[in-house]
Design a protein around this motif. Sequence first.
Motif, PDB file in Angstrom:
ATOM      1  N   GLY A 137       0.818  -1.212   0.000  1.00 44.50           N
ATOM      2  CA  GLY A 137       0.000   0.000   0.000  1.00 44.50           C
ATOM      3  C   GLY A 137       0.852   1.261   0.000  1.00 44.50           C
ATOM      4  O   GLY A 137       0.532   2.234  -0.693  1.00 44.50           O
ATOM      5  N   GLY A 138       1.943   1.240   0.757  1.00 45.19           N
ATOM      6  CA  GLY A 138       2.834   2.401   0.765  1.00 45.19           C
ATOM      7  C   GLY A 138       3.461   2.656  -0.587  1.00 45.19           C
ATOM      8  O   GLY A 138       3.572   3.805  -1.032  1.00 45.19           O
ATOM      9  N   LEU A 139       3.867   1.583  -1.279  1.00 45.18           N
ATOM     10  CA  LEU A 139       4.453   1.750  -2.607  1.00 45.18           C
ATOM     11  C   LEU A 139       3.431   2.253  -3.618  1.00 45.18           C
ATOM     12  O   LEU A 139       3.771   3.034  -4.510  1.00 45.18           O
ATOM     13  CB  LEU A 139       5.055   0.431  -3.090  1.00 45.18           C
ATOM     14  N   VAL A 140       2.198   1.814  -3.503  1.00 46.57           N
ATOM     15  CA  VAL A 140       1.150   2.312  -4.407  1.00 46.57           C
ATOM     16  C   VAL A 140       0.977   3.817  -4.228  1.00 46.57           C
ATOM     17  O   VAL A 140       0.886   4.577  -5.207  1.00 46.57           O
ATOM     18  CB  VAL A 140      -0.178   1.573  -4.164  1.00 46.57           C
ATOM     19  N   LEU A 141       0.953   4.280  -2.983  1.00 47.82           N
ATOM     20  CA  LEU A 141       0.809   5.716  -2.732  1.00 47.82           C
ATOM     21  C   LEU A 141       2.010   6.490  -3.258  1.00 47.82           C
ATOM     22  O   LEU A 141       1.850   7.573  -3.856  1.00 47.82           O
ATOM     23  CB  LEU A 141       0.631   5.958  -1.229  1.00 47.82           C
ATOM     24  N   LEU A 142       3.205   5.953  -3.067  1.00 45.57           N
ATOM     25  CA  LEU A 142       4.402   6.612  -3.604  1.00 45.57           C
ATOM     26  C   LEU A 142       4.382   6.614  -5.136  1.00 45.57           C
ATOM     27  O   LEU A 142       4.819   7.585  -5.768  1.00 45.57           O
ATOM     28  CB  LEU A 142       5.653   5.909  -3.104  1.00 45.57           C
ATOM     29  N   ASN A 143       3.873   5.537  -5.711  1.00 46.83           N
ATOM     30  CA  ASN A 143       3.787   5.469  -7.166  1.00 46.83           C
ATOM     31  C   ASN A 143       2.839   6.549  -7.705  1.00 46.83           C
ATOM     32  O   ASN A 143       3.148   7.221  -8.708  1.00 46.83           O
ATOM     33  CB  ASN A 143       3.307   4.080  -7.580  1.00 46.83           C
ATOM     34  N   LEU A 144       1.706   6.723  -7.063  1.00 51.21           N
ATOM     35  CA  LEU A 144       0.778   7.769  -7.478  1.00 51.21           C
ATOM     36  C   LEU A 144       1.407   9.156  -7.334  1.00 51.21           C
ATOM     37  O   LEU A 144       1.210  10.035  -8.184  1.00 51.21           O
ATOM     38  CB  LEU A 144      -0.505   7.679  -6.645  1.00 51.21           C
ATOM     39  N   TRP A 145       2.156   9.344  -6.272  1.00 52.33           N
ATOM     40  CA  TRP A 145       2.841  10.623  -6.047  1.00 52.33           C
ATOM     41  C   TRP A 145       3.878  10.882  -7.135  1.00 52.33           C
ATOM     42  O   TRP A 145       3.984  11.984  -7.662  1.00 52.33           O
ATOM     43  CB  TRP A 145       3.479  10.598  -4.668  1.00 52.33           C
ATOM     44  N   ALA A 146       4.635   9.855  -7.495  1.00 56.88           N
ATOM     45  CA  ALA A 146       5.670  10.016  -8.516  1.00 56.88           C
ATOM     46  C   ALA A 146       5.074  10.233  -9.896  1.00 56.88           C
ATOM     47  O   ALA A 146       5.679  10.895 -10.749  1.00 56.88           O
ATOM     48  CB  ALA A 146       6.589   8.790  -8.533  1.00 56.88           C
ATOM     49  N   ARG A 147       3.890   9.701 -10.170  1.00 59.72           N
ATOM     50  CA  ARG A 147       3.259   9.827 -11.475  1.00 59.72           C
ATOM     51  C   ARG A 147       2.689  11.217 -11.722  1.00 59.72           C
ATOM     52  O   ARG A 147       2.387  11.577 -12.859  1.00 59.72           O
ATOM     53  CB  ARG A 147       2.140   8.785 -11.607  1.00 59.72           C
ATOM     54  N   GLY A 148       2.533  12.022 -10.680  1.00 63.36           N
ATOM     55  CA  GLY A 148       2.038  13.379 -10.850  1.00 63.36           C
ATOM     56  C   GLY A 148       0.640  13.394 -11.434  1.00 63.36           C
ATOM     57  O   GLY A 148      -0.282  12.745 -10.929  1.00 63.36           O
ATOM     58  N   ASP A 149       0.474  14.144 -12.542  1.00 66.73           N
ATOM     59  CA  ASP A 149      -0.852  14.257 -13.162  1.00 66.73           C
ATOM     60  C   ASP A 149      -1.169  13.092 -14.087  1.00 66.73           C
ATOM     61  O   ASP A 149      -2.174  13.111 -14.801  1.00 66.73           O
ATOM     62  CB  ASP A 149      -0.972  15.570 -13.936  1.00 66.73           C
ATOM     63  N   SER A 150      -0.316  12.075 -14.122  1.00 69.31           N
ATOM     64  CA  SER A 150      -0.542  10.851 -14.895  1.00 69.31           C
ATOM     65  C   SER A 150      -0.772  11.129 -16.375  1.00 69.31           C
ATOM     66  O   SER A 150      -1.724  10.632 -16.980  1.00 69.31           O
ATOM     67  CB  SER A 150      -1.730  10.062 -14.318  1.00 69.31           C
ATOM     68  N   ASN A 151       0.089  11.931 -16.957  1.00 68.51           N
ATOM     69  CA  ASN A 151       0.027  12.145 -18.403  1.00 68.51           C
ATOM     70  C   ASN A 151       0.247  10.808 -19.086  1.00 68.51           C
ATOM     71  O   ASN A 151       1.299  10.190 -18.939  1.00 68.51           O
ATOM     72  CB  ASN A 151       1.124  13.138 -18.810  1.00 68.51           C
TER      73      ASN A 151
END
Length: 309
Positions: free
Chosen positions: A156-170
């Motif tokens: 779950g922590g990695l998923v949240l970090l992944n979303l953070w790193a993806r930004g606006d998900s272009n």
Amino acid sequence: MTTLSATPRPRTHPTPRRTGPGGLHRTLLRTHRPALLLTGVVLTAAAAALGWLHSLGDEARAGVSACATPASGVLPSCAAVDAITADETYASGLAVIATVLSWALFPVAAWAGGALTGRELENGTAQLAWTQSVSPLRWLAAKLALPAALLTAGTGGLVLLNLWARGDSNPNLTGDWYDADVFVSTGPTAVAYALAGLALGVLAGLVWRRALPAAGVALGASLLLHGFLERRREDLWPALTRVAPHSIELPRSAFPLSSDTPNGAQITRTTFHPPSHFWPLQYVETGLLLAVAAAATAAAFALLAHRLP
């Protein structure tokens, strides 16, 4: 002469020490320390990589060609834009993290079947624990509870970090939301896959009671589960259908399913999932995975209870 007679003291037997839940968890941590350390290293490396990728995000997004849907003026259609100007390091790094998260089910299942239960039943470690005032059912509960908690927190922590790193998900950089690995790695399905792998592995270990066969069966069951849900994902929520004359250009972030023009008709019928279907699809797939995990867990407890004298 005085005769001294010694009365022998009654022989006492040590009372077996009961092992509480904390003791079981400490034993579990000691027994599987190498696997836990390796998992910790992988999680730390992934978290550090995501932090670094986040720092590249603004520069990467600035290098993506502008587009519009539909095409307008000098801006090309987003459906035709190729992300050749994207920062390859950023895009490739996010793709690797997405793959790691979406396929975490398999090493978890193999470890749970081979090492967590199969090997301990094969070499007698589990039976020894049962003779030291640790009931088999409490042993199994500890085997499931601690890894489940660690998997939930770590994944779950990695998923949240992944979303953070993806930004606006272009999507030109991060991939479309409906891409198989992207879909799993950006929602609760990643955690649910890991928990399902844990439960399937534990059940396989109890059934086969040998490390290698249990690991192989757990891997096979996980592969079938992963493949089935990936193929049927588009059917987990009702899709939308759009009918229009001539051709239809869907938004860049739409998930196209089918498009056809009936014979002799001047219309095109297109079926697709809009971006708003991301969360319904996530919730349905997560629910199915948690149901599999619950069923496998219940079967494991029932099997163990059936084998007890």
